[in-house]
Design a protein around this motif. Structure first.
Motif, mmCIF file in Angstrom:
data_model
loop_
_atom_site.group_PDB
_atom_site.id
_atom_site.type_symbol
_atom_site.label_atom_id
_atom_site.label_comp_id
_atom_site.label_asym_id
_atom_site.label_seq_id
_atom_site.Cartn_x
_atom_site.Cartn_y
_atom_site.Cartn_z
ATOM 1 N N GLY A 47 -36.787 5.657 12.971
ATOM 2 C CA GLY A 47 -36.477 4.649 13.972
ATOM 3 C C GLY A 47 -35.044 4.741 14.443
ATOM 4 N N PRO A 48 -34.617 3.810 15.289
ATOM 5 C CA PRO A 48 -33.328 3.935 15.965
ATOM 6 C C PRO A 48 -32.111 3.703 15.085
ATOM 7 C CG PRO A 48 -34.379 1.857 16.532
ATOM 8 C CD PRO A 48 -35.378 2.628 15.739
ATOM 9 N N GLY A 49 -32.254 2.990 13.984
ATOM 10 C CA GLY A 49 -31.102 2.768 13.106
ATOM 11 C C GLY A 49 -30.255 1.590 13.545
ATOM 12 N N PRO A 50 -29.049 1.431 12.978
ATOM 13 C CA PRO A 50 -28.439 2.367 12.032
ATOM 14 C C PRO A 50 -29.196 2.436 10.709
ATOM 15 C CG PRO A 50 -27.123 0.372 12.162
ATOM 16 C CD PRO A 50 -28.171 0.252 13.226
ATOM 17 N N LEU A 51 -29.139 3.612 10.093
ATOM 18 C CA LEU A 51 -29.910 3.897 8.894
ATOM 19 C C LEU A 51 -28.980 4.128 7.696
ATOM 20 C CD1 LEU A 51 -32.242 6.588 10.509
ATOM 21 C CD2 LEU A 51 -32.801 4.172 10.166
ATOM 22 N N HIS A 52 -29.554 3.968 6.499
ATOM 23 C CA HIS A 52 -28.892 4.442 5.291
ATOM 24 C C HIS A 52 -29.456 5.828 4.998
ATOM 25 C CE1 HIS A 52 -27.997 3.959 0.702
ATOM 26 N NE2 HIS A 52 -27.197 4.833 1.294
ATOM 27 N N VAL A 53 -28.608 6.852 5.154
ATOM 28 C CA VAL A 53 -29.040 8.246 5.039
ATOM 29 C C VAL A 53 -28.422 8.871 3.801
ATOM 30 C CG1 VAL A 53 -29.144 10.486 6.181
ATOM 31 C CG2 VAL A 53 -29.174 8.394 7.554
ATOM 32 N N LEU A 54 -29.244 9.525 3.011
ATOM 33 C CA LEU A 54 -28.785 10.312 1.869
ATOM 34 C C LEU A 54 -28.629 11.759 2.304
ATOM 35 C CD1 LEU A 54 -28.228 11.008 -1.113
ATOM 36 C CD2 LEU A 54 -30.718 11.054 -1.466
ATOM 37 N N ASP A 55 -27.397 12.270 2.245
ATOM 38 C CA ASP A 55 -27.114 13.681 2.478
ATOM 39 C C ASP A 55 -27.079 14.341 1.110
ATOM 40 O OD1 ASP A 55 -26.264 16.158 3.290
ATOM 41 O OD2 ASP A 55 -24.332 15.490 4.085
ATOM 42 N N LEU A 56 -28.116 15.107 0.813
ATOM 43 C CA LEU A 56 -28.331 15.644 -0.533
ATOM 44 C C LEU A 56 -27.834 17.082 -0.604
ATOM 45 C CD1 LEU A 56 -29.532 14.844 -3.263
ATOM 46 C CD2 LEU A 56 -31.772 15.572 -2.410
ATOM 47 N N ALA A 57 -27.086 17.402 -1.684
ATOM 48 C CA ALA A 57 -26.381 18.680 -1.782
ATOM 49 C C ALA A 57 -25.455 18.803 -0.583
ATOM 50 C CB ALA A 57 -27.348 19.852 -1.876
ATOM 51 N N ALA A 58 -24.605 17.801 -0.424
ATOM 52 C CA ALA A 58 -23.848 17.602 0.817
ATOM 53 C C ALA A 58 -22.694 18.565 1.008
ATOM 54 C CB ALA A 58 -23.323 16.160 0.850
ATOM 55 N N GLY A 59 -22.334 19.327 -0.018
ATOM 56 C CA GLY A 59 -21.253 20.290 0.145
ATOM 57 C C GLY A 59 -19.954 19.614 0.540
ATOM 58 N N THR A 60 -19.310 20.134 1.584
ATOM 59 C CA THR A 60 -18.036 19.589 2.052
ATOM 60 C C THR A 60 -18.224 18.570 3.169
ATOM 61 O OG1 THR A 60 -17.731 21.367 3.667
ATOM 62 C CG2 THR A 60 -16.853 21.730 1.444
ATOM 63 N N GLY A 61 -19.471 18.176 3.442
ATOM 64 C CA GLY A 61 -19.720 17.127 4.428
ATOM 65 C C GLY A 61 -20.015 17.613 5.826
ATOM 66 N N LYS A 62 -20.419 18.868 5.967
ATOM 67 C CA LYS A 62 -20.712 19.406 7.298
ATOM 68 C C LYS A 62 -21.805 18.616 8.012
ATOM 69 C CE LYS A 62 -17.884 22.920 7.641
ATOM 70 N NZ LYS A 62 -16.944 23.070 8.773
ATOM 71 N N LEU A 63 -22.792 18.126 7.263
ATOM 72 C CA LEU A 63 -23.856 17.323 7.856
ATOM 73 C C LEU A 63 -23.536 15.835 7.817
ATOM 74 C CD1 LEU A 63 -26.620 17.098 9.164
ATOM 75 C CD2 LEU A 63 -27.668 17.495 6.913
ATOM 76 N N SER A 64 -22.794 15.402 6.817
ATOM 77 C CA SER A 64 -22.408 13.995 6.756
ATOM 78 C C SER A 64 -21.618 13.579 7.991
ATOM 79 C CB SER A 64 -21.558 13.728 5.509
ATOM 80 O OG SER A 64 -22.300 13.843 4.320
ATOM 81 N N ARG A 65 -20.786 14.486 8.495
ATOM 82 C CA ARG A 65 -19.911 14.126 9.616
ATOM 83 C C ARG A 65 -20.687 13.734 10.875
ATOM 84 N NH1 ARG A 65 -14.744 17.506 9.898
ATOM 85 N NH2 ARG A 65 -16.250 19.177 9.658
ATOM 86 N N PRO A 66 -21.661 14.534 11.359
ATOM 87 C CA PRO A 66 -22.409 14.075 12.532
ATOM 88 C C PRO A 66 -23.260 12.848 12.268
ATOM 89 C CG PRO A 66 -23.322 16.141 11.715
ATOM 90 C CD PRO A 66 -22.025 15.920 11.013
ATOM 91 N N LEU A 67 -23.724 12.656 11.032
ATOM 92 C CA LEU A 67 -24.497 11.459 10.710
ATOM 93 C C LEU A 67 -23.626 10.210 10.833
ATOM 94 C CD1 LEU A 67 -26.387 12.820 7.587
ATOM 95 C CD2 LEU A 67 -27.364 12.425 9.852
ATOM 96 N N VAL A 68 -22.404 10.285 10.327
ATOM 97 C CA VAL A 68 -21.467 9.176 10.469
ATOM 98 C C VAL A 68 -21.165 8.934 11.942
ATOM 99 C CG1 VAL A 68 -19.067 8.497 10.059
ATOM 100 C CG2 VAL A 68 -20.444 9.377 8.173
ATOM 101 N N ALA A 69 -20.969 10.023 12.705
ATOM 102 C CA ALA A 69 -20.661 9.887 14.128
ATOM 103 C C ALA A 69 -21.805 9.239 14.900
ATOM 104 C CB ALA A 69 -20.340 11.256 14.721
ATOM 105 N N LEU A 70 -23.037 9.401 14.420
ATOM 106 C CA LEU A 70 -24.193 8.769 15.044
ATOM 107 C C LEU A 70 -24.319 7.300 14.662
ATOM 108 C CD1 LEU A 70 -26.814 11.653 14.674
ATOM 109 C CD2 LEU A 70 -25.889 10.770 16.832
ATOM 110 N N GLY A 71 -23.447 6.818 13.782
ATOM 111 C CA GLY A 71 -23.433 5.402 13.437
ATOM 112 C C GLY A 71 -24.186 5.038 12.178
ATOM 113 N N HIS A 72 -24.592 6.029 11.383
ATOM 114 C CA HIS A 72 -25.366 5.754 10.184
ATOM 115 C C HIS A 72 -24.457 5.564 8.961
ATOM 116 C CE1 HIS A 72 -28.902 6.612 12.486
ATOM 117 N NE2 HIS A 72 -28.495 7.837 12.750
ATOM 118 N N ARG A 73 -24.983 4.843 7.977
ATOM 119 C CA ARG A 73 -24.313 4.711 6.678
ATOM 120 C C ARG A 73 -24.765 5.878 5.810
ATOM 121 N NH1 ARG A 73 -25.391 1.621 1.704
ATOM 122 N NH2 ARG A 73 -27.258 0.711 2.645
ATOM 123 N N VAL A 74 -23.822 6.667 5.334
ATOM 124 C CA VAL A 74 -24.146 7.918 4.653
ATOM 125 C C VAL A 74 -23.719 7.852 3.193
ATOM 126 C CG1 VAL A 74 -23.719 10.408 4.562
ATOM 127 C CG2 VAL A 74 -23.942 9.247 6.786
#
Length: 261
Positions: A47-74
């Protein structure tokens, strides 16, 4: 460990999986980001969110960054402390926790979506998928995102022939462990591709290659020889011999949905 893999060496696999911490700063600097449209498609079933998203095996945050920019809680979970330190530095908005796909430090049914960037091939999916199902609310998506060079471009296909690190994340059907394996807790998977590009020079592209696990576990002389082959190839190509260039990339996204019950 899920479907048996032809030529699978568990000791080498473990060494490669543990190799990233020594190159955490370089990984954060040189690995490509994920495009926002790929991250949005991954989360669409929630759905549209904002969502609580789990970034699993997140490394240095390469995927966390766009998720945060989209307005989600990561919430970002990563087993390597050096990688976690880079994640906390680059994406301070995310909640960064030590943990793994097989042991997620979160309570039951607490997240709306789970995403995995460039890492599902390191999971023991027989253990990880039930653990992901435990923390993911019914109807929430599990999605994997993988960046790879776009071998549909002729010079990039040539680069793949001289690079020891090129891994085809787009041919999952013939590469067990590269995608989400079937599990009764999840729906059938669907796939989409998102082209984008990373601005590189020959040396920064070699620095990117040097963060791949194949290279990290090589002996120093072998590593330097591999890098020199890539350098010679890039010098030989008109697309890459005269300074900065765009490296064509494809982000492949695979998603499924947590079943009810």
């Amino acid at each position: 460990m899920g479907t048996p893999r032809t030529g699978y060496d568990p000791d080498l696999h473990a060494r490669r999986a543990a190799a990233f911490g020594a190159a955490a700063a370089e990984y954060a600097e040189h690995r490509p980001d994920y495009p926002a449209d790929a991250a949005a498609w991954a989360l669409e079933p929630a759905g549209p969110g904002p969502l609580h998203v789990l970034d699993l095996a997140a490394g240095t945050g390469k995927l966390s960054r766009p998720l945060v920019a989209l307005g989600h809680r990561v919430t970002a979970v990563e087993p390597d402390e050096a990688m976690l330190a880079e994640l906390r530095r680059h994406v301070p908005e995310a909640t960064a926790l030590a943990g793994s796909a097989e042991r997620i430090p979160l309570p039951d049914a607490c997240v709306d979506a789970v995403v995995v960037g460039q890492a599902i091939h390191w999971f023991d999916q027989a253990v990880a998928l039930p653990e992901i199902a435990r923390v993911l609310r019914p109807g929430g998506p599990l999605a994997t995102l993988s960046n790879a060079e776009d071998e549909g471009v002729e010079w990039v296909a040539g680069l793949a022939k001289v690079s020891p690190t090129q891994a085809s994340f787009t041919d999952r059907a013939n590469r067990p462990g590269r995608g989400i394996e079937p599990h009764p807790a999840f729906s059938a998977t669907e796939d989409a591709g998102f082209p984008h590009a990373q601005r590189r020079t020959a040396e920064s592209l070699i620095a990117t290659v040097a963060t791949h696990s194949h290279i990290l576990v090589m002996e120093p002389a072998e590593r330097e020889a591999a890098k020199e082959r890539i350098r010679a190839y890039l010098r030989s190509r008109p697309e890459t011999c005269a300074g900065a260039f765009d490296l064509p990339l494809l982000t492949r996204v695979q998603r499924c949905v947590r079943a009810a019950g």
